[in-house]
Motif scaffolding. Sequence first.
Motif, PDB file in Angstrom:
ATOM      1  N   VAL A 112       0.835  -1.204   0.000  1.00 38.27           N
ATOM      2  CA  VAL A 112       0.000   0.000   0.000  1.00 38.27           C
ATOM      3  C   VAL A 112       0.870   1.254   0.000  1.00 38.27           C
ATOM      4  N   LEU A 113       1.894   1.278   0.840  1.00 39.69           N
ATOM      5  CA  LEU A 113       2.752   2.457   0.928  1.00 39.69           C
ATOM      6  C   LEU A 113       3.520   2.702  -0.371  1.00 39.69           C
ATOM      7  N   VAL A 114       4.022   1.633  -0.991  1.00 41.70           N
ATOM      8  CA  VAL A 114       4.788   1.781  -2.232  1.00 41.70           C
ATOM      9  C   VAL A 114       3.887   2.218  -3.383  1.00 41.70           C
ATOM     10  N   VAL A 115       2.714   1.606  -3.509  1.00 39.89           N
ATOM     11  CA  VAL A 115       1.765   1.999  -4.563  1.00 39.89           C
ATOM     12  C   VAL A 115       1.337   3.442  -4.373  1.00 39.89           C
ATOM     13  N   ASP A 116       1.086   3.825  -3.132  1.00 40.29           N
ATOM     14  CA  ASP A 116       0.654   5.195  -2.850  1.00 40.29           C
ATOM     15  C   ASP A 116       1.714   6.204  -3.280  1.00 40.29           C
ATOM     16  N   TYR A 117       2.977   5.955  -2.919  1.00 42.66           N
ATOM     17  CA  TYR A 117       4.032   6.930  -3.187  1.00 42.66           C
ATOM     18  C   TYR A 117       4.447   6.965  -4.656  1.00 42.66           C
ATOM     19  N   PHE A 118       4.608   5.796  -5.272  1.00 46.29           N
ATOM     20  CA  PHE A 118       5.148   5.748  -6.636  1.00 46.29           C
ATOM     21  C   PHE A 118       4.078   5.858  -7.714  1.00 46.29           C
ATOM     22  N   LEU A 119       2.933   5.213  -7.539  1.00 42.37           N
ATOM     23  CA  LEU A 119       1.923   5.194  -8.602  1.00 42.37           C
ATOM     24  C   LEU A 119       0.878   6.296  -8.458  1.00 42.37           C
ATOM     25  N   LEU A 120       0.401   6.514  -7.243  1.00 40.52           N
ATOM     26  CA  LEU A 120      -0.654   7.511  -7.061  1.00 40.52           C
ATOM     27  C   LEU A 120      -0.117   8.931  -6.924  1.00 40.52           C
ATOM     28  N   ARG A 121       1.051   9.090  -6.313  1.00 42.96           N
ATOM     29  CA  ARG A 121       1.569  10.434  -6.061  1.00 42.96           C
ATOM     30  C   ARG A 121       2.809  10.761  -6.872  1.00 42.96           C
ATOM     31  N   ASN A 122       3.241   9.807  -7.672  1.00 42.79           N
ATOM     32  CA  ASN A 122       4.378  10.047  -8.573  1.00 42.79           C
ATOM     33  C   ASN A 122       5.572  10.634  -7.832  1.00 42.79           C
ATOM     34  N   ARG A 123       5.845  10.090  -6.638  1.00 41.66           N
ATOM     35  CA  ARG A 123       6.969  10.477  -5.791  1.00 41.66           C
ATOM     36  C   ARG A 123       6.952  11.953  -5.379  1.00 41.66           C
ATOM     37  N   THR A 124       5.762  12.528  -5.299  1.00 35.86           N
ATOM     38  CA  THR A 124       5.625  13.926  -4.882  1.00 35.86           C
ATOM     39  C   THR A 124       4.630  14.018  -3.739  1.00 35.86           C
ATOM     40  N   LEU A 125       5.087  14.503  -2.582  1.00 28.03           N
ATOM     41  CA  LEU A 125       4.222  14.640  -1.418  1.00 28.03           C
ATOM     42  C   LEU A 125       4.016  16.100  -1.076  1.00 28.03           C
ATOM     43  N   ASN A 126       2.854  16.395  -0.520  1.00 22.82           N
ATOM     44  CA  ASN A 126       2.535  17.733  -0.046  1.00 22.82           C
ATOM     45  C   ASN A 126       2.779  17.757   1.459  1.00 22.82           C
ATOM     46  N   LEU A 127       3.885  18.350   1.885  1.00 19.83           N
ATOM     47  CA  LEU A 127       4.240  18.317   3.296  1.00 19.83           C
ATOM     48  C   LEU A 127       3.277  19.108   4.166  1.00 19.83           C
ATOM     49  N   GLU A 128       2.703  20.167   3.613  1.00 21.17           N
ATOM     50  CA  GLU A 128       1.718  20.918   4.393  1.00 21.17           C
ATOM     51  C   GLU A 128       0.559  20.020   4.795  1.00 21.17           C
ATOM     52  N   HIS A 129       0.078  19.213   3.866  1.00 18.40           N
ATOM     53  CA  HIS A 129      -1.037  18.309   4.162  1.00 18.40           C
ATOM     54  C   HIS A 129      -0.629  17.238   5.163  1.00 18.40           C
ATOM     55  N   LEU A 130       0.605  16.762   5.061  1.00 20.60           N
ATOM     56  CA  LEU A 130       1.060  15.698   5.951  1.00 20.60           C
ATOM     57  C   LEU A 130       1.179  16.154   7.401  1.00 20.60           C
ATOM     58  N   TYR A 131       1.273  17.461   7.623  1.00 18.54           N
ATOM     59  CA  TYR A 131       1.387  17.980   8.987  1.00 18.54           C
ATOM     60  C   TYR A 131       0.157  18.794   9.404  1.00 18.54           C
ATOM     61  N   ASN A 132      -0.941  18.636   8.671  1.00 18.30           N
ATOM     62  CA  ASN A 132      -2.181  19.347   8.973  1.00 18.30           C
ATOM     63  C   ASN A 132      -3.256  18.330   9.358  1.00 18.30           C
ATOM     64  N   GLU A 133      -3.513  18.197  10.653  1.00 18.27           N
ATOM     65  CA  GLU A 133      -4.457  17.181  11.136  1.00 18.27           C
ATOM     66  C   GLU A 133      -5.890  17.437  10.703  1.00 18.27           C
ATOM     67  N   THR A 134      -6.217  18.648  10.282  1.00 17.31           N
ATOM     68  CA  THR A 134      -7.577  18.949   9.824  1.00 17.31           C
ATOM     69  C   THR A 134      -7.646  19.065   8.305  1.00 17.31           C
ATOM     70  N   GLY A 135      -6.545  18.728   7.628  1.00 20.05           N
ATOM     71  CA  GLY A 135      -6.480  18.818   6.176  1.00 20.05           C
ATOM     72  C   GLY A 135      -7.060  17.601   5.482  1.00 20.05           C
ATOM     73  N   PRO A 136      -6.708  17.383   4.219  1.00 20.47           N
ATOM     74  CA  PRO A 136      -7.299  16.296   3.430  1.00 20.47           C
ATOM     75  C   PRO A 136      -6.962  14.897   3.940  1.00 20.47           C
ATOM     76  N   TYR A 137      -5.920  14.760   4.756  1.00 22.52           N
ATOM     77  CA  TYR A 137      -5.562  13.428   5.238  1.00 22.52           C
ATOM     78  C   TYR A 137      -6.133  13.140   6.623  1.00 22.52           C
ATOM     79  N   ARG A 138      -7.085  13.944   7.071  1.00 25.93           N
ATOM     80  CA  ARG A 138      -7.694  13.703   8.376  1.00 25.93           C
ATOM     81  C   ARG A 138      -8.478  12.375   8.354  1.00 25.93           C
ATOM     82  N   GLY A 139      -8.657  11.813   9.517  1.00 22.01           N
ATOM     83  CA  GLY A 139      -9.478  10.611   9.622  1.00 22.01           C
ATOM     84  C   GLY A 139      -8.786   9.356   9.126  1.00 22.01           C
ATOM     85  N   VAL A 140      -9.575   8.456   8.540  1.00 24.23           N
ATOM     86  CA  VAL A 140      -9.100   7.146   8.093  1.00 24.23           C
ATOM     87  C   VAL A 140      -9.347   6.980   6.607  1.00 24.23           C
ATOM     88  N   ASN A 141      -8.350   6.519   5.896  1.00 22.54           N
ATOM     89  CA  ASN A 141      -8.533   6.141   4.494  1.00 22.54           C
ATOM     90  C   ASN A 141      -8.855   4.649   4.457  1.00 22.54           C
TER      91      ASN A 141
END
Length: 453
Positions: free
Chosen positions: A376-405
Amino acid sequence: MQNEQVLSQSELIDDPVDTKAAGEESLAPQKTRIMGRISYLLAWFGGCVSIGTFAMGSSIVGTLNLLQATVAIAIGCFIIGIALSLNGAAGYKYGIPFMVQARCAFGFAGTRFPGLVRAVPAIVWYGFQSWIGAGALNAVSSTMFGFDNLIFFFVTFQLLQIGLSIFGFQGIKWLENIGSGFILLSLVYMFYSVISKYGDEITTNLVNIDGTWGAPFWAATMLFLGIYSTMMLNVSDYSRELKKGTGTGLLSTIYAMSILPCTLFMGLIGLMVSGATGVSDPIQVFSSAVDNTPLLVTTLLFIAFAQVTTNVLNNVVPPTYILMDVFKLKFRTATIVVGLAAFATFPWELVKEESSAGLQLFVQTYSAFLGPIFAVLVVDYFLLRNRTLNLEHLYNETGPYRGVNWAAIIASLLGAAVALTFSSISWYASLIPAGLTYYLLMNNWSACARFRS
């Protein structure tokens, strides 16, 4: 806490601080990287010594000959190297630990799932291996000085490891770098002793047999691969410490070549001792070598030292970062809590023969989730996000990554079911079902839309 704030991209990446004191670890993107390539290789070398590798070698007696066993171990180690490089890519590029990396796949609340899968067995093995190490020290003390007190050595040994752990990666770096030399010399000596004493039996029982290059051979590659499957999940915790400038191919080679020597020596020692004597535990054979005190003492000290180097890297860092994430603890406080929690695993009960079945079931159960979460982690990083992460979202608990996927949870559970069905090749078998399910759900399930940002 810094990881609770909504930080700008520039604040997360550009930090003027260029030093890091011992024990000064955080979940924020790593700015100061303290390990060069050689230091990083030696850290993995010292931290990946598993006494269980002896047993893995013993388990393939009668199935593979010596050459096939050597090739199987080498293949397993190079697969490990590739897997570590893949899942550690996000940590290496962005300086983020495993629990932060997992947020874009599992969500802020959802990371508790992979976190528990990684943390609980780490604490259990922390206590178990500490008891083994203390037993080895007690045996040395009893043999050389006549002092026999296992409880004293266990408490002292555990407090020593807690003391080493609070220094963070500064302490890990020097412990592993120095310890790797002693470990290598000990393994060479043990290997030489086995060849010298059992050379004829090894030739008869392991060299002059046909063995097989079929399915049992590939199952054997997974035996040695599986020992490191836990570290494949949280490899970003370590790759964030490696200085920039190492390409993917070289990084895969560093991982493989750091793991290969110990795994090869220990696997073959287990294979040769078991094949020559019929005893599956080489430590038992070495410990009974009363006519060879240097071999006995070297073996026991190796066991004790291996527990320290493996625990501090392998079994302290993952649950420490998870406690920092869930309970907002500081690094040093979290390492102390983890060390004390290892006492509560009652390792003196786990080592009893009647506990072996339950321990084996525990290992099989949590191991079933390791391959799927990795996929899951490898598919997420390489295929879905094309090795590009949004660090603001990763450190924002009320942002798009809130809750459970739930796509990540469902894919992991499906992969675990497959792994339990095909237990002999569980890690291999779980990758495609978990990875494919996650990819399809993320692209076709509207409930996952915000996690695709």
